[in-house]
Design a protein around this motif. Structure first.
Motif, PDB file in Angstrom:
ATOM      1  N   HIS A   1       0.842  -1.195   0.000  1.00 48.13           N
ATOM      2  CA  HIS A   1       0.000   0.000   0.000  1.00 48.13           C
ATOM      3  C   HIS A   1       0.875   1.242   0.000  1.00 48.13           C
ATOM      4  O   HIS A   1       2.105   1.164   0.077  1.00 48.13           O
ATOM      5  CB  HIS A   1      -0.961   0.007   1.196  1.00 48.13           C
ATOM      6  CG  HIS A   1      -0.287  -0.163   2.527  1.00 48.13           C
ATOM      7  ND1 HIS A   1       0.479   0.823   3.112  1.00 48.13           N
ATOM      8  CD2 HIS A   1      -0.256  -1.219   3.383  1.00 48.13           C
ATOM      9  CE1 HIS A   1       0.943   0.396   4.279  1.00 48.13           C
ATOM     10  NE2 HIS A   1       0.527  -0.846   4.463  1.00 48.13           N
ATOM     11  N   GLY A   2       0.247   2.392  -0.076  1.00 48.97           N
ATOM     12  CA  GLY A   2       0.976   3.634  -0.303  1.00 48.97           C
ATOM     13  C   GLY A   2       1.795   4.143   0.854  1.00 48.97           C
ATOM     14  O   GLY A   2       2.582   5.073   0.675  1.00 48.97           O
ATOM     15  N   ASP A   3       1.624   3.592   2.063  1.00 50.21           N
ATOM     16  CA  ASP A   3       2.431   4.049   3.192  1.00 50.21           C
ATOM     17  C   ASP A   3       3.808   3.388   3.232  1.00 50.21           C
ATOM     18  O   ASP A   3       4.646   3.747   4.062  1.00 50.21           O
ATOM     19  CB  ASP A   3       1.701   3.762   4.509  1.00 50.21           C
ATOM     20  CG  ASP A   3       0.601   4.782   4.779  1.00 50.21           C
ATOM     21  OD1 ASP A   3       0.555   5.792   4.051  1.00 50.21           O
ATOM     22  OD2 ASP A   3      -0.202   4.563   5.691  1.00 50.21           O
ATOM     23  N   LEU A   4       4.029   2.418   2.342  1.00 55.71           N
ATOM     24  CA  LEU A   4       5.339   1.764   2.295  1.00 55.71           C
ATOM     25  C   LEU A   4       6.312   2.627   1.495  1.00 55.71           C
ATOM     26  O   LEU A   4       5.937   3.283   0.527  1.00 55.71           O
ATOM     27  CB  LEU A   4       5.224   0.391   1.628  1.00 55.71           C
ATOM     28  CG  LEU A   4       4.272  -0.632   2.256  1.00 55.71           C
ATOM     29  CD1 LEU A   4       4.314  -1.929   1.462  1.00 55.71           C
ATOM     30  CD2 LEU A   4       4.634  -0.897   3.708  1.00 55.71           C
ATOM     31  N   SER A   5       7.565   2.601   1.878  1.00 50.63           N
ATOM     32  CA  SER A   5       8.599   3.282   1.093  1.00 50.63           C
ATOM     33  C   SER A   5       8.848   2.492  -0.191  1.00 50.63           C
ATOM     34  O   SER A   5       8.435   1.335  -0.320  1.00 50.63           O
ATOM     35  CB  SER A   5       9.895   3.374   1.897  1.00 50.63           C
ATOM     36  OG  SER A   5      10.442   2.065   2.085  1.00 50.63           O
ATOM     37  N   GLN A   6       9.535   3.128  -1.130  1.00 51.79           N
ATOM     38  CA  GLN A   6       9.831   2.431  -2.385  1.00 51.79           C
ATOM     39  C   GLN A   6      10.658   1.177  -2.122  1.00 51.79           C
ATOM     40  O   GLN A   6      10.449   0.131  -2.736  1.00 51.79           O
ATOM     41  CB  GLN A   6      10.582   3.357  -3.348  1.00 51.79           C
ATOM     42  CG  GLN A   6      10.880   2.743  -4.703  1.00 51.79           C
ATOM     43  CD  GLN A   6       9.616   2.404  -5.472  1.00 51.79           C
ATOM     44  OE1 GLN A   6       8.656   3.149  -5.430  1.00 51.79           O
ATOM     45  NE2 GLN A   6       9.602   1.280  -6.175  1.00 51.79           N
ATOM     46  N   GLN A   7      11.588   1.261  -1.169  1.00 54.29           N
ATOM     47  CA  GLN A   7      12.421   0.100  -0.846  1.00 54.29           C
ATOM     48  C   GLN A   7      11.564  -1.039  -0.290  1.00 54.29           C
ATOM     49  O   GLN A   7      11.751  -2.211  -0.640  1.00 54.29           O
ATOM     50  CB  GLN A   7      13.493   0.501   0.167  1.00 54.29           C
ATOM     51  CG  GLN A   7      14.497  -0.607   0.466  1.00 54.29           C
ATOM     52  CD  GLN A   7      15.589  -0.145   1.421  1.00 54.29           C
ATOM     53  OE1 GLN A   7      15.491   0.919   2.019  1.00 54.29           O
ATOM     54  NE2 GLN A   7      16.629  -0.944   1.570  1.00 54.29           N
ATOM     55  N   GLN A   8      10.602  -0.694   0.575  1.00 57.14           N
ATOM     56  CA  GLN A   8       9.713  -1.713   1.137  1.00 57.14           C
ATOM     57  C   GLN A   8       8.830  -2.332   0.054  1.00 57.14           C
ATOM     58  O   GLN A   8       8.620  -3.550   0.021  1.00 57.14           O
ATOM     59  CB  GLN A   8       8.840  -1.102   2.238  1.00 57.14           C
ATOM     60  CG  GLN A   8       9.599  -0.748   3.504  1.00 57.14           C
ATOM     61  CD  GLN A   8       8.736   0.036   4.480  1.00 57.14           C
ATOM     62  OE1 GLN A   8       8.012   0.957   4.093  1.00 57.14           O
ATOM     63  NE2 GLN A   8       8.801  -0.316   5.753  1.00 57.14           N
ATOM     64  N   ARG A   9       8.316  -1.482  -0.846  1.00 57.44           N
ATOM     65  CA  ARG A   9       7.467  -1.977  -1.937  1.00 57.44           C
ATOM     66  C   ARG A   9       8.250  -2.938  -2.825  1.00 57.44           C
ATOM     67  O   ARG A   9       7.759  -4.002  -3.210  1.00 57.44           O
ATOM     68  CB  ARG A   9       6.942  -0.805  -2.775  1.00 57.44           C
ATOM     69  CG  ARG A   9       5.940   0.065  -2.067  1.00 57.44           C
ATOM     70  CD  ARG A   9       5.762   1.383  -2.792  1.00 57.44           C
ATOM     71  NE  ARG A   9       5.063   1.226  -4.055  1.00 57.44           N
ATOM     72  CZ  ARG A   9       3.787   1.526  -4.236  1.00 57.44           C
ATOM     73  NH1 ARG A   9       3.069   1.991  -3.228  1.00 57.44           N
ATOM     74  NH2 ARG A   9       3.220   1.374  -5.408  1.00 57.44           N
ATOM     75  N   ASP A  10       9.475  -2.538  -3.159  1.00 56.99           N
ATOM     76  CA  ASP A  10      10.305  -3.389  -4.013  1.00 56.99           C
ATOM     77  C   ASP A  10      10.584  -4.737  -3.345  1.00 56.99           C
ATOM     78  O   ASP A  10      10.582  -5.781  -4.008  1.00 56.99           O
ATOM     79  CB  ASP A  10      11.639  -2.690  -4.332  1.00 56.99           C
ATOM     80  CG  ASP A  10      11.446  -1.474  -5.240  1.00 56.99           C
ATOM     81  OD1 ASP A  10      10.368  -1.362  -5.869  1.00 56.99           O
ATOM     82  OD2 ASP A  10      12.370  -0.646  -5.314  1.00 56.99           O
ATOM     83  N   LYS A  11      10.812  -4.698  -2.033  1.00 53.60           N
ATOM     84  CA  LYS A  11      11.093  -5.939  -1.298  1.00 53.60           C
ATOM     85  C   LYS A  11       9.874  -6.858  -1.310  1.00 53.60           C
ATOM     86  O   LYS A  11       9.989  -8.062  -1.555  1.00 53.60           O
ATOM     87  CB  LYS A  11      11.495  -5.599   0.138  1.00 53.60           C
ATOM     88  CG  LYS A  11      11.909  -6.808   0.964  1.00 53.60           C
ATOM     89  CD  LYS A  11      12.349  -6.380   2.359  1.00 53.60           C
ATOM     90  CE  LYS A  11      12.741  -7.591   3.198  1.00 53.60           C
ATOM     91  NZ  LYS A  11      13.156  -7.194   4.574  1.00 53.60           N
ATOM     92  N   VAL A  12       8.686  -6.282  -1.070  1.00 57.22           N
ATOM     93  CA  VAL A  12       7.462  -7.087  -1.086  1.00 57.22           C
ATOM     94  C   VAL A  12       7.232  -7.679  -2.479  1.00 57.22           C
ATOM     95  O   VAL A  12       6.925  -8.868  -2.619  1.00 57.22           O
ATOM     96  CB  VAL A  12       6.244  -6.236  -0.660  1.00 57.22           C
ATOM     97  CG1 VAL A  12       4.939  -7.005  -0.891  1.00 57.22           C
ATOM     98  CG2 VAL A  12       6.353  -5.847   0.807  1.00 57.22           C
ATOM     99  N   MET A  13       7.392  -6.854  -3.511  1.00 60.06           N
ATOM    100  CA  MET A  13       7.144  -7.332  -4.873  1.00 60.06           C
ATOM    101  C   MET A  13       8.161  -8.382  -5.295  1.00 60.06           C
ATOM    102  O   MET A  13       7.827  -9.327  -6.019  1.00 60.06           O
ATOM    103  CB  MET A  13       7.163  -6.162  -5.865  1.00 60.06           C
ATOM    104  CG  MET A  13       5.897  -5.321  -5.852  1.00 60.06           C
ATOM    105  SD  MET A  13       4.387  -6.317  -6.020  1.00 60.06           S
ATOM    106  CE  MET A  13       4.682  -7.157  -7.572  1.00 60.06           C
TER     107      MET A  13
END
Length: 597
Positions: A273-285
């Motif tokens: 979701h949008g509260d994640l940082s780009q680094q967190q989003r990349d890690k999840v994806m």
């Protein structure tokens, strides 16, 4: 010969895409590529997500551009950073056998200085999200005066997210004689207007019927009571042992709560979701693409542009506010000609929404039954047996352990070994689903006569385990149901699970909360103000809802107000202090330019 050669694609590119697994062009590629290769027409391509649109415009761009010149010749605009990165990487892969091809991905949430350096070194293809692209243009760091082609990918999504003004500003810096290629999954009137504004007699190509869903997707719905939704959701997941799915929620709070609950219950899940940082989003994806995650729990904005192969199920934990978003959600599965299932978990009052979606996508939903505990246990058992049957045995590595294994099993018969092995997994589900209740709720559709005089299920101040409350904020304050849920939970410090139906009106809202948190909600709002006025919470029964004078429609306000709210419902959200900020940033800008409302 690879069929792409017959479409006019040179051998260097065909060899590259052959290595990527491209064997036969998809219908959109087969029909669009020859038209785009002519380079003489504006173009509108309507096709569902997952049909190969990136190659449909990416391959012609590589044929038409002059890579001996190091200036921007093509601009691709798309709604989210995930899609931006995906398009840029795909085109780089198509061009791996070509020399001097420079492609830059421009998106929020990453270092703008790195992107500026890449642009300064020379670039022919810029793939960008509108917000960050406009930032760079305003810095006068890029020159689009020689751009020959502009691609608007997922145009309906960009407009839904409120990028109309940004697109206008960006395209005003490009030449009049450029060619514009527009790709979209649906063709609402806003997309039609943008085509008319920026194109001259475009060649229009429609794959299937406009606005319809992918024919390879089966649509199912389950009717459950609100209090049973999470338990029903888990049972659906357990009934599909091989599930690799995306679960859509309406709000970031709900997304995080569902993901945390699943992790606590032992599932391989995480939130996006949008509260994640780009680094967190990349890690999840990365974890999801590597299949370390079985379930990705996401909001609509965060999930836009996700392109992951072999997604088996899309689960609508909450139906979207905008019907068109259902098409985009379900399009995450059944990509590239494969099949998939889109599931909606609803309460009986949402059957009308299911009928609306059916009309839009041109396909009927199948009403499914929540499986019994016994059904789940049986499915899990045979899922395990199937895994054993199809597992790859590493003969070299296992051979050294076989004597010891056989010695351990020497006192057991073959039947005993099988029983005990199967029971390792089976017993867990057997214990969990012992005496499991029936979670299916009766399905009834609200009659128009009921709506006209007031729904008897909605209008009472107390319903079962829930109490109905009044709050003096509504849709004219630019609240959506998701905003209101977050506003209530944040100030009352309660979980979203404790909130039932939210009935959003024009200048006020009725909402249900579990009986045991009523006092907590009232206490939590004692000193809350919103834009300078006190927020009031009262029992709905004290409001005299059924007094004469005609009931206010749930949409509230004038036609103009309703239209503005619809456009805002996907374009913005409110933080829970009462301030409003632009939701476009959630998916694209990463805090680059916060627009105050």
């Amino acid at each position: 010969m690879n069929p792409f050669s017959t479409l006019g694609i040179r051998h260097d590119i065909v060899n590259a895409i052959t290595e990527l697994g491209f064997e036969n062009p998809t219908p959109i590629q087969e029909q669009a590529i020859p038209v785009l290769l002519s380079g003489s027409n504006d173009f509108v391509g309507l096709a569902q997500t997952g049909t190969g649109k990136t190659a449909a415009f990416g391959l012609p761009l590589l044929e038409l551009l002059d890579f001996s010149e190091n200036h921007p010749q093509a601009l691709v605009l798309c709604p989210t950073r995930e899609l931006c990165l995906q398009i840029a990487n795909d085109i780089k892969n198509y061009a791996k056998n070509l020399s001097n091809v420079h492609i830059v991905a421009v998106y929020g949430g990453a270092s703008i200085s790195d992107q500026l350096r890449q642009i300064k070194r020379g670039v022919q293809i810029v793939v960008a999200t509108p917000g960050r692209m406009l930032d760079i243009i305003n810095r006068k760091a890029i020159d689009f005066s020689a751009v020959r082609y502009v691609v608007l990918d997922e145009a309906d999504e960009m407009l839904n997210m409120g990028f109309q003004e940004d697109i206008d500003s960006i395209l005003s810096t490009t030449p009049e004689d450029k060619k514009t290629w527009l790709f979209s999954a649906t063709m609402p009137s806003e997309v039609r207007r943008i085509a008319k504004k920026y194109m001259t007699d475009p060649h229009e190509l429609t794959m299937g019927t406009k606005n319809t869903g992918n024919a390879n997707i089966d649509h199912e719905y389950y009717v459950v009571r609100a209090r049973d939704k999470y338990a029903a959701f888990k049972r659906i997941v357990d009934f599909n042992p091989e599930i690799f799915g995306i679960v859509f929620c309406r709000t970031k709070i709900e997304t995080q709560e569902i993901a945390e609950a699943l992790i606590k219950d032992g599932y391989n899940a995480d939130a996006l979701h949008g509260d994640l940082s780009q680094q967190q989003r990349d890690k999840v994806m990365k974890r999801y693409r590597d299949r370390s995650l079985q379930l990705l729990i996401a909001t609509d904005v965060a999930a836009r542009g996700i392109d992951v192969n072999d997604v088996t199920h899309v689960i609508n934990y909450s139906l979207p506010d905008e019907i068109e978003n259902y098409t985009h959600r379900s399009g995450r599965t059944a990509r590239a000609g494969k099949t998939g299932v889109s599931i909606a978990i609803i309460n009986s009052k949402e059957l009308g929404k299911i009928r609306q979606i059916e009309r839009v996508i041109g396909k009927q939903f199948t009403k499914a039954e929540i499986p019994t505990g016994f059904d789940v246990c049986e499915k899990q058992l045979f899922g395990l047996i199937h895994k054993v049957h199809s597992v790859t045995v590493n003969e070299d590595q296992i051979e050294q352990y076989i004597p010891r294994i056989m010695d351990e099993f020497k006192d057991l018969s073959k039947e005993d070994v099988i029983k005990r092995f199967a029971s390792l997994e089976f017993n867990r589900f057997l214990d969990y689903y012992k005496d499991a209740p029936d979670l299916n709720a009766p399905a009834y559709e609200e009659r128009s006569s009921d709506r006209g005089r007031g729904d008897r299920y909605d209008r009472t101040s107390s319903r079962g385990n829930y109490t109905r409350l009044f709050i003096n904020l509504g849709s004219v304050d630019d609240f959506t149901r998701g905003d209101m849920l977050g506003f209530i939970c944040s100030n009352a410090r309660i979980s979203g699970k404790a909130v039932g139906k939210i009935d959003l009106k024009g200048v006020y809202t009725f909402f249900e909360v579990e009986n045991n948190v009523v006092d907590q909600v009232q206490q939590g709002f004692k000193s809350v103000d919103f834009q300078g006025r006190n927020v009031r919470i009262e029992l709905a029964g004290d409001r005299g809802e059924s007094r004469g004078g005609g009931r206010e429609r749930s949409t509230g306000g004038s036609f103009r107000e309703r239209r503005e709210r619809r456009s805002n419902s996907t374009g913005g959200f409110r933080d829970f202090s009462g301030k409003r900020r632009d939701e476009r940033h959630e998916g694209n800008r990463g805090g680059d330019r916060r627009k105050k409302w």
